[in-house]
Scaffold this motif. Sequence first.
Motif, PDB file in Angstrom:
ATOM      1  N   GLN A   1      38.271  49.563  30.492  1.00  0.00           N
ATOM      2  CA  GLN A   1      39.103  48.766  29.765  1.00  0.00           C
ATOM      3  C   GLN A   1      40.721  49.610  29.741  1.00  0.00           C
ATOM      4  O   GLN A   1      41.355  49.248  29.080  1.00  0.00           O
ATOM      5  N   ALA A   2      40.671  50.621  30.772  1.00  0.00           N
ATOM      6  CA  ALA A   2      41.913  51.170  31.001  1.00  0.00           C
ATOM      7  C   ALA A   2      42.222  51.082  32.458  1.00  0.00           C
ATOM      8  O   ALA A   2      41.619  51.370  33.611  1.00  0.00           O
ATOM      9  N   MET A   3      43.546  50.619  32.775  1.00  0.00           N
ATOM     10  CA  MET A   3      44.085  50.475  34.138  1.00  0.00           C
ATOM     11  C   MET A   3      43.622  52.176  35.195  1.00  0.00           C
ATOM     12  O   MET A   3      43.847  53.150  34.449  1.00  0.00           O
TER      13      MET A   3
ATOM     14  N   ALA B   1      36.910  45.907  35.851  1.00  0.00           N
ATOM     15  CA  ALA B   1      37.630  44.315  35.861  1.00  0.00           C
ATOM     16  C   ALA B   1      38.523  44.248  36.955  1.00  0.00           C
ATOM     17  O   ALA B   1      39.200  45.369  37.360  1.00  0.00           O
ATOM     18  N   PHE B   2      38.664  43.238  37.666  1.00  0.00           N
ATOM     19  CA  PHE B   2      39.428  42.825  38.910  1.00  0.00           C
ATOM     20  C   PHE B   2      40.278  41.830  38.591  1.00  0.00           C
ATOM     21  O   PHE B   2      39.833  40.585  38.054  1.00  0.00           O
ATOM     22  N   PHE B   3      41.644  41.937  38.558  1.00  0.00           N
ATOM     23  CA  PHE B   3      42.714  40.688  38.450  1.00  0.00           C
ATOM     24  C   PHE B   3      43.945  40.971  39.090  1.00  0.00           C
ATOM     25  O   PHE B   3      44.104  41.914  39.631  1.00  0.00           O
ATOM     26  N   PRO B   4      44.488  39.839  39.324  1.00  0.00           N
ATOM     27  CA  PRO B   4      45.879  39.883  39.976  1.00  0.00           C
ATOM     28  C   PRO B   4      47.004  40.678  39.268  1.00  0.00           C
ATOM     29  O   PRO B   4      46.744  40.962  37.881  1.00  0.00           O
ATOM     30  N   PRO B   5      47.878  41.220  39.901  1.00  0.00           N
ATOM     31  CA  PRO B   5      48.981  41.938  39.225  1.00  0.00           C
ATOM     32  C   PRO B   5      49.517  41.317  37.896  1.00  0.00           C
ATOM     33  O   PRO B   5      49.978  41.895  37.245  1.00  0.00           O
TER      34      PRO B   5
END
Length: 84
Positions: A60-62, A76-80
């Motif tokens: 839960q941290a970039m 976790a993977f997600f778009p910008p």
Amino acid sequence: MKEIRLRYFASVREAIGTSGETCKTTAETLDVLRDELIARGGAYAQALARDRAVRASLNQAMADESAVLTEGAEVAFFPPVTGG
């Protein structure tokens, strides 16, 4: 081998078809994990392709792709840009 929890958000979730899964991996870093997932082919290869802008978080941290994975980690993977 370690077990980790994967979560997918926004367009990555839509492409892969699930919001998350548990997997076993020998990957030591996020970049190697991403390559393992791309190697699955199909929707994983499309959603996580190296020419696509995909962000990642670790516990839960970039995180950047050199971040080290540990047993029980959540990735976790997600778009910008994601809406809320």
